[in-house]
Design an enzyme around this catalytic site. Structure first.
Site, PDB file in Angstrom:
ATOM      1  CB  CYS A 137       1.285  -7.660 -10.353  1.00  0.00           C
ATOM      2  SG  CYS A 137      -0.321  -6.859 -10.569  1.00  0.00           S
ATOM      3  CG  HIS A 144       0.128 -13.936 -10.161  1.00  0.00           C
ATOM      4  ND1 HIS A 144      -0.961 -13.152  -9.882  1.00  0.00           N
ATOM      5  CD2 HIS A 144       0.731 -13.371 -11.231  1.00  0.00           C
ATOM      6  CE1 HIS A 144      -1.022 -12.168 -10.749  1.00  0.00           C
ATOM      7  NE2 HIS A 144      -0.008 -12.275 -11.574  1.00  0.00           N
ATOM      8  CG  ASP A 195      -1.294   0.739 -12.489  1.00  0.00           C
ATOM      9  OD1 ASP A 195      -0.067   0.776 -12.687  1.00  0.00           O
ATOM     10  OD2 ASP A 195      -1.811   0.782 -11.358  1.00  0.00           O
ATOM     11  CD  GLU A 244      -8.178  -7.904 -19.361  1.00  0.00           C
ATOM     12  OE1 GLU A 244      -7.283  -8.521 -18.760  1.00  0.00           O
ATOM     13  OE2 GLU A 244      -9.252  -7.609 -18.846  1.00  0.00           O
ATOM     14  CE  LYS A 256      -9.080 -11.259 -20.878  1.00  0.00           C
ATOM     15  NZ  LYS A 256     -10.129 -10.711 -20.009  1.00  0.00           N
ATOM     16  CB  ILE A 287       3.139  -2.867  -9.044  1.00  0.00           C
ATOM     17  CG1 ILE A 287       4.316  -3.714  -9.513  1.00  0.00           C
ATOM     18  CG2 ILE A 287       2.223  -2.589 -10.220  1.00  0.00           C
ATOM     19  CD1 ILE A 287       5.302  -2.995 -10.428  1.00  0.00           C
ATOM     20  N   GLY A 288       2.293  -0.669  -6.557  1.00  0.00           N
ATOM     21  CA  GLY A 288       1.268   0.255  -6.044  1.00  0.00           C
ATOM     22  C   GLY A 288       0.594  -0.213  -4.781  1.00  0.00           C
ATOM     23  CG  LEU A 305     -22.738 -22.326  -7.569  1.00  0.00           C
ATOM     24  CD1 LEU A 305     -23.364 -23.664  -7.220  1.00  0.00           C
ATOM     25  CD2 LEU A 305     -22.621 -22.181  -9.093  1.00  0.00           C
ATOM     26  CE  LYS A 306     -17.937 -15.247  -2.748  1.00  0.00           C
ATOM     27  NZ  LYS A 306     -16.649 -15.358  -3.442  1.00  0.00           N
TER      28      LYS A 306
HETATM   29  N1  GLN Z   1      -1.350  -0.376  -9.067  1.00  0.00           N
HETATM   30  C1  GLN Z   1      -2.091  -1.602  -9.051  1.00  0.00           C
HETATM   31  C2  GLN Z   1      -1.683  -2.426  -7.831  1.00  0.00           C
HETATM   32  O1  GLN Z   1      -0.555  -2.431  -7.487  1.00  0.00           O
HETATM   33  C3  GLN Z   1      -1.886  -2.411 -10.304  1.00  0.00           C
HETATM   34  C4  GLN Z   1      -2.704  -3.666 -10.302  1.00  0.00           C
HETATM   35  C5  GLN Z   1      -2.689  -4.458 -11.596  1.00  0.00           C
HETATM   36  O2  GLN Z   1      -1.822  -4.351 -12.401  1.00  0.00           O
HETATM   37  N2  GLN Z   1      -3.659  -5.292 -11.802  1.00  0.00           N
HETATM   38  O3  GLN Z   1      -2.480  -3.121  -7.245  1.00  0.00           O
HETATM   39 ZN    ZN Z   2      -0.245  -5.874 -12.511  1.00  0.00          ZN
END
Ligand code: GLN
Ligand code: ZN
Length: 771
Positions: free
Chosen positions: A741, A709, A614, A620, A120, A446-447, A26-27
């Site tokens: 993020c 995002h 993290d 969630e 979600k 963030i990483g 399907l994908k």
């Molecule tokens: N350290 C992760 C990154 O930077 C954190 C990802 C996340 O919060 N979903 O990708």
């Molecule tokens: Zn994040």
């Protein structure tokens, strides 16, 4: 209470089945259609073929009554939006011009019209498209999909039961359309929506459907008396309509609670209830309301969300009790099988000793069929199967994989002091400041840095054997060198190695921990055409050797600035995996935390002054009902502290979370006792900074100032405005500057431009503050 004797037959059924097909056909068809490589006709033909195959598998597994309408090209909530005619105005022209293209436009957006918001689906890892409603919304029934798929199944000779999202859940899961007052409550549209549902039901009846299932999972959440009244009214009205099929109202994921008496009294012919996990309380609740005299009960005694074989004897005992509580008892998995992979027998690389413990969608359907047979014909009809099940369960319980004495001993030895930092935050902050020597408003990320095509090629080359492990590591090392050099040049203060070696932040660790299992074909839908392959927490968890220390050491060796050690926290490791059903989640979290604690210690010993753990999933897996939350948050925060509290005072612990709503977990954030927390905040304009300040949060905070995002590059001015808003709540000494993020989904050009803006904004503010 009714006192029926055992019915002559019990029916086996299911609420839904995975949509993607064995090889994710399907994908491929949908993505091909998006690219113009697959025609609409070809896509629809593939979809019909997959439905036919799904029904074939369910029938072969022994189900008597098959679900229809659960299939979707993108999302079943979006399908409901189409069925009730609630197309947002900005998409109407596209939908009118071409139904299929318009459908995907709502899901994915176009240059002219943004998509519906995605969120979600309860506490699962599935995401649905949120209906947008307002006082002007006009509904109109469009039964084409529901009727078409029902007729398809029937023409194949199946007994079928169409499944739709119920009207109450549809409205409770909706949100005010753009431009509509934020306090608008979609549930106020109920009277307008019910006639449309009546029309859909009439159309299905005209097509020949005897039963129709209306899913009302939103009723397992805490609901106000007004909302419960709305549910009562909805089913009084739909039940009272003359021209309708029999109605089966389904709930899953938790107890119905106060909604149970409402639905038990409603003039509908049947209820489907979940009796697994947190929903097990439905059993006592059902007895307390006097059962469902005169109604059909579809008993969800097989957990539709985990990957483990059912304890058939225990389920039979539950079913036996239920026989006295309803007119007729049928058997099903607790919820749609959408949340589990298709077929455990496809996992040929899993040790057969372990594979026998696994049940995916196909196996769960077979379990339902078996239980229905046992219930209808008596236990003697399934003696051999029960014996085999007992043996499988016993092998799991006795396996050294399930119970590792060394892990058990370590977990039992955890003392309260192990879950607390030795020094209070004020003391830590001072020695950390001295050790790190960071400027005011320190900048960091963030990483992850962009996961480029080259990195994906390297991974594919390694998997295909085109390069060896050493060549792969060299490609990753080259990326780390580039990421470190870039960050130095850009002027960031606390660096990261960029996580190029991590395919996924959970899987990367799962692959290195003993007790975790990877699947090869275990895909489950996350949203649209995105599928994930969650690892399985199969046994006791231990860490045979350090997991990240080499990469940390390599990166730190390239720079004088501090590089963060980077780990995924215990709660997230559980949330994005299939968890054990033979011990409480708290127990598993403790084992994972101990493995991470050892890793944190090794990072510290290797010289890391900053370690980030993290926990993006902390919120969630919050239980759906408020009553269950304190216990969850207690073990979740304790697991985090167990992982992070073993360090010296001058080692700075960071954590990171990303979602819009922090309100429900403010206290939990405080209880993590992390020295620094980075949070998503751009879209809400730093709202979380104010909330933390209000809650008296005493530690350092990095509310995000770049919405990662979106491909948009924030200007220095935008970052500055957000930082000023942050400074209004958090003093400069405790404010960090970072994106929302990780950057793995972004490209390098936007990453460079955006981080330039962040660094420039931080520098300008530092200058102003120095005056
Ligand atoms: N350290 C992760 C990154 O930077 C954190 C990802 C996340 O919060 N979903 O990708
Ligand atoms: Zn994040």
């Amino acid at each position: 209470m009714t006192t029926n004797s055992a019915p002559a037959t019990a029916v086996a059924t299911a609420h839904g089945y995975p949509r993607q097909g064995r090889h994710r056909e399907l994908k491929r068809a949908i993505e091909g259609y998006w690219k113009g490589a697959v025609t609409a006709e070809a896509l629809l033909a593939t979809a019909a073929e997959l439905r036919r195959e799904n029904w074939r598998q369910l029938a072969e597994a022994g189900l008597d009554e098959l679900p229809t309408g659960d299939f979707s090209l993108y999302d079943h909530m979006l399908d409901t939006t189409v069925a009730v005619g609630a197309i947002p105005p900005r998409h109407r022209a596209a939908v009118a011009a071409d139904g299929l293209a318009g459908y995907f436009a709502m899901a994915r957006g176009t240059q002219q019209a943004p998509p519906l918001e995605m969120t979600k689906w309860f506490d699962t890892n599935y995401h649905y498209l949120v209906p947008e409603l307002g006082p002007d919304t006009a509904f109109a029934a469009d039964p084409a999909k529901a009727v078409g798929e029902y007729l398809e199944a029937r023409s194949l000779g199946h007994t079928a039961r169409p499944v739709l999202i119920g009207p109450v859940s549809y409205l409770l899961l909706a949100k005010p359309a753009p431009g509509v007052a934020e306090d608008f409550q979609p549930i106020t549209l109920l009277d307008r929506l019910l006639p449309v549902y009546a029309e859909l039901l009439a159309a299905l009846k005209a097509a020949g459907a005897e039963w129709v299932q209306l899913d009302e999972p939103a009723l397992v959440q805490d609901r106000t008396p007004a909302e419960l009244n709305a549910a009562a009214r909805a089913y009084r009205e739909l039940g009272g309509s003359a021209d309708r099929p029999k109605l089966l109202v389904a709930s899953y994921f938790d107890r119905l609670g106060e909604a149970l008496p409402v639905l038990a009294k409603a003039p509908v012919e049947g209820l489907a209830l979940d009796f697994t996990g947190p929903a097990a309380g439905n059993l006592a609740d059902l007895a307390a309301v006097g059962g469902l005299p005169g109604k059909r009960l579809v008993a969800g005694v097989i957990d539709g969300r985990n990957v483990w074989i059912n304890d058939l004897e225990r389920s039979l005992a539950t079913l036996g009790t239920l026989l006295g509580l309803a007119d007729r008892v049928d058997v099903a998995p607790s919820c749609s099988l959408l949340h589990v992979p298709i077929d455990a027998t496809a996992e040929r690389e899993i040790d057969p000793q372990i594979a026998r413990w696994l049940a995916f969608a196909k196996q769960k359907a077979a379990e339902a069929a078996l239980l229905a047979r046992g219930l209808g014909q008596g236990v003697s009809a399934i003696t051999a199967e029960l014996a085999a099940n007992r043996a499988d369960l016993a092998s799991r319980a006795a396996s050294p994989i399930t119970r590792d004495p060394a892990v058990r001993a370590r977990a039992a030895a955890v003392a309260p002091a192990d879950t607390r930092r030795a020094q209070p935050y004020a003391v830590r902050a001072e020695v950390q400041r001295a050790r790190l020597g960071l400027p005011l408003l320190p900048t960091t990320t963030i990483g992850s840095f962009p996961q480029t095509a080259e990195l994906r090629v390297a991974r594919a080359d390694l998997a295909a054997g085109r390069i060896d492990e050493a060549a792969y590591r060299e490609r990753m090392a080259a990326e780390v060198r580039e990421v470190i050099a870039y960050q130095e040049k850009a002027g960031l203060d606390v660096l990261v190695h960029g996580e190029p070696e991590r395919n996924d932040m959970v899987q990367y660790f799962a692959e290195q921990l003993t007790g975790y299992l990877a699947t090869r074909h275990g895909w489950v839908q996350s949203y649209g055409t995105r599928y994930v392959r969650p690892p399985v927490l199969a046994g006791d968890i231990s860490r045979p050797q350090p997991m990240t220390v080499d990469w940390y050491r390599y990166a730190q060796g390239l720079t004088d600035r501090p590089v963060k050690g980077m780990l995924t926290g215990p709660v997230t490791m559980l949330a994005w995996s299939f968890v054990r059903d033979d011990q409480p989640a708290a127990e598993t979290a403790r084992q994972v935390a101990l493995a991470l604690r050892a890793e944190v210690a090794d990072l510290e010993a290797a010289g890391a002054a900053v370690v980030q753990v993290d926990e993006p999933a902390l919120r969630e897996t919050l239980p759906l009902r408020a009553a269950g939350r304190p216990a969850y948050l207690a073990w979740a925060t304790e697991a985090f502290r167990l992982a992070t509290s073993g360090v010296r005072a001058d080692t700075q612990i960071h954590t990171h979370m990303c979602y819009a709503e922090f309100g429900a977990i403010m206290t939990a954030i405080e209880q993590l006792d992390a020295d620094v927390i980075s949070l998503e905040a751009t879209r809400s304009h730093m709202q979380v900074a104010g909330e933390l300040a209000e809650a008296g949060y005493p530690r350092e905070v990095g509310p995000g100032v770049w919405d990662i995002h979106s491909p948009r590059v924030p200007s220095t001015g935008e970052a500055l405005a957000l930082l000023r808003a942050g400074l209004a709540a958090i003093p400069a000494e405790r404010l960090w500057v970072n994106p929302d993020c990780g950057l793995k989904t972004r490209g390098w050009p936007e990453t460079r431009a955006s981080l330039d803006s962040l660094v420039a904004a931080a520098r300008q503010l530092r200058g102003e503050l120095a005056l």
